[in-house]
Design an enzyme around this catalytic site. Structure first.
Site, PDB file in Angstrom:
ATOM      1  N   GLY A 129      20.051 -14.417  24.866  1.00  0.00           N
ATOM      2  CA  GLY A 129      19.501 -14.460  26.390  1.00  0.00           C
ATOM      3  C   GLY A 129      20.052 -15.773  26.820  1.00  0.00           C
ATOM      4  N   ILE A 187      18.363 -18.609  26.732  1.00  0.00           N
ATOM      5  CA  ILE A 187      18.026 -19.624  25.804  1.00  0.00           C
ATOM      6  C   ILE A 187      19.020 -19.722  24.775  1.00  0.00           C
ATOM      7  CG2 ILE A 187      16.403 -20.642  24.119  1.00  0.00           C
ATOM      8  CD1 ILE A 187      14.282 -19.331  26.015  1.00  0.00           C
ATOM      9  N   ALA A 226      10.647 -18.806  20.252  1.00  0.00           N
ATOM     10  CA  ALA A 226      10.549 -17.533  21.165  1.00  0.00           C
ATOM     11  C   ALA A 226       8.870 -17.046  21.228  1.00  0.00           C
ATOM     12  CB  ALA A 226      11.486 -16.661  20.407  1.00  0.00           C
ATOM     13  N   ARG A 227       8.680 -16.117  20.245  1.00  0.00           N
ATOM     14  CA  ARG A 227       7.365 -15.894  20.172  1.00  0.00           C
ATOM     15  C   ARG A 227       7.080 -15.769  18.681  1.00  0.00           C
ATOM     16  NH1 ARG A 227       7.186 -17.373  24.401  1.00  0.00           N
ATOM     17  NH2 ARG A 227       6.658 -16.163  26.332  1.00  0.00           N
ATOM     18  N   GLU A 281      -1.392 -17.434  17.901  1.00  0.00           N
ATOM     19  CA  GLU A 281      -1.896 -18.736  18.793  1.00  0.00           C
ATOM     20  C   GLU A 281      -3.353 -18.881  19.252  1.00  0.00           C
ATOM     21  OE1 GLU A 281       2.664 -19.397  20.345  1.00  0.00           O
ATOM     22  OE2 GLU A 281       0.968 -19.890  21.617  1.00  0.00           O
ATOM     23  N   HIS A 323       3.549 -25.040  21.357  1.00  0.00           N
ATOM     24  CA  HIS A 323       4.145 -24.176  22.477  1.00  0.00           C
ATOM     25  C   HIS A 323       4.282 -24.882  23.836  1.00  0.00           C
ATOM     26  CE1 HIS A 323       4.375 -19.708  23.780  1.00  0.00           C
ATOM     27  NE2 HIS A 323       5.250 -20.416  24.442  1.00  0.00           N
ATOM     28  N   ILE A 324       5.458 -25.895  23.703  1.00  0.00           N
ATOM     29  CA  ILE A 324       5.656 -26.817  24.818  1.00  0.00           C
ATOM     30  C   ILE A 324       7.153 -26.419  25.218  1.00  0.00           C
ATOM     31  CG2 ILE A 324       4.095 -28.598  24.113  1.00  0.00           C
ATOM     32  CD1 ILE A 324       6.339 -30.126  22.801  1.00  0.00           C
ATOM     33  N   GLY A 325       7.421 -25.328  24.941  1.00  0.00           N
ATOM     34  CA  GLY A 325       9.101 -25.250  25.439  1.00  0.00           C
ATOM     35  C   GLY A 325       9.604 -25.590  26.696  1.00  0.00           C
TER      36      GLY A 325
END
Length: 326
Positions: free
Chosen positions: A157, A159, A239-240, A269, A287-289
């Site tokens: 996608g 990213i 991603a996740r 998380e 999780h600081i994307g």
């Protein structure tokens, strides 16, 4: 006339809050260092008409039920995965989200994690701070090369395309896999080569996870897939978390079947597998994307646009459940 009450679950950029305060009474949970405790969320939502929540907030049926006056749930997530949209819809509460405006910022972080884990940057930083300085040509902090290597992206996608562009700048070969292969001319233009997941895992020096999370990608990377990777390879996931079987990753790292890993997301998380915390060849971020200043300003502006449209009696943009306006 009483102004509508908005509750924000963590501090967001002041420019957005200032716009919101012109139209509503705004309460903000003041601590950006921790996720709003569940009990606080249940209490605060009880007095709010609009809930401005963040990606990590779990807004389930109980929270929605506690929001007796709730009229709008405005999340700053792209996909409202932590919001019980069905429960909101059953009460005809609109749920808004944001478009994907975080891709380049997340690609920046992914690239930073890749460099950090390969070149042992975080490990070396910790060493310098405790007084260790092995010397300019010591073998002590020798790590993986990046330039000229092969990068494989699982998912392509926005990213994935962003990381592919960055990789080409480092002279890397870029492989990709996704459900629908790109047309040949687009592959050529982007400088990518399509392969199966198995081929990608076996050939890549760096495997980056850029797939969306859904039941079909739950633990997509497990023990079998990690076994296919080179022992000199690195896994990077922004991603996740549930796309990677965390216990299988720990086992592979502990057995030396993988050179290292860099993670911004986790299976459970905000909990992190305790063994990952002890591994020097693992780089971890919370999780600081999307945590770039301008990006966070844009995110908050979109959420406030959604809220202000609703408060003005208009159908808000970026609706997750447009059927409530049918």
């Amino acid at each position: 006339m009483a102004r509508p009450r908005v509750f924000v679950t963590q501090p967001v950029p002041e420019s957005a809050l200032a716009r919101l305060r012109e139209a509503a009474e705004v309460r903000v949970f003041p601590d950006a260092s921790r996720i709003l405790p569940r009990d606080d969320l249940l209490r605060e939502v009880g007095a709010a008409e609009v809930l401005y929540c963040l990606l990590h907030d779990r807004v389930d049926g109980e929270v929605i039920e506690a929001g007796r006056s709730l009229r709008l749930i405005a999340t700053s997530a792209i996909y409202p995965a932590n919001v019980d949209v069905a429960a909101a819809t059953s009460r005809r509460i609109p749920v808004t989200c944001i478009p994907n405006i975080v891709a380049e910022t997340t690609a920046d972080l992914q690239w930073g994690l890749l460099l950090a884990v390969a070149r042992r940057i975080v490990e070396a930083d910790r060493a310098v701070r405790r007084g260790l300085f092995p010397g300019g040509q010591s073998m002590y902090f020798v790590g993986g090369e990046v330039h000229g290597k092969t990068l494989g992206t699982i998912g392509l996608g926005a990213i994935g395309r962003g990381i592919a562009r960055r990789a080409r700048g480092f002279g890397m070969t870029v492989l990709y896999t996704k459900r629908a292969r790109l047309p040949a001319d687009e592959e050529a233009w982007l400088g990518l080569r399509y392969v199966s997941l198995e081929e990608l895992l076996a050939a890549s020096d760096f495997v980056v996870v850029n797939a969306s999370y859904h039941p079909g990608t739950h633990r997509l990377i497990g023990a079998r897939e990690l076994e296919l990777m080179k022992p000199t390879a690195y896994l990077i996931n922004t991603a996740r978390g549930p796309i990677v079987d965390e216990q299988a990753l720990v086992d592979a790292l502990r057995a030396g079947r993988l050179a290292g890993a860099a993670l911004d997301v986790y299976e459970k998380e905000p909990q992190v597998h305790p063994d990952l915390l002890t591994m020097e060849n693992v780089v971890l971020t919370p999780h600081i994307g999307s945590a770039g200043r301008e990006t966070r300003e844009q995110i908050a502006a979109v959420v406030v646009d959604n809220i202000l449209a609703f408060l003005a009696g208009r159908r808000p943009p970026n609706l997750a459940n447009p059927e409530v306006f049918a």
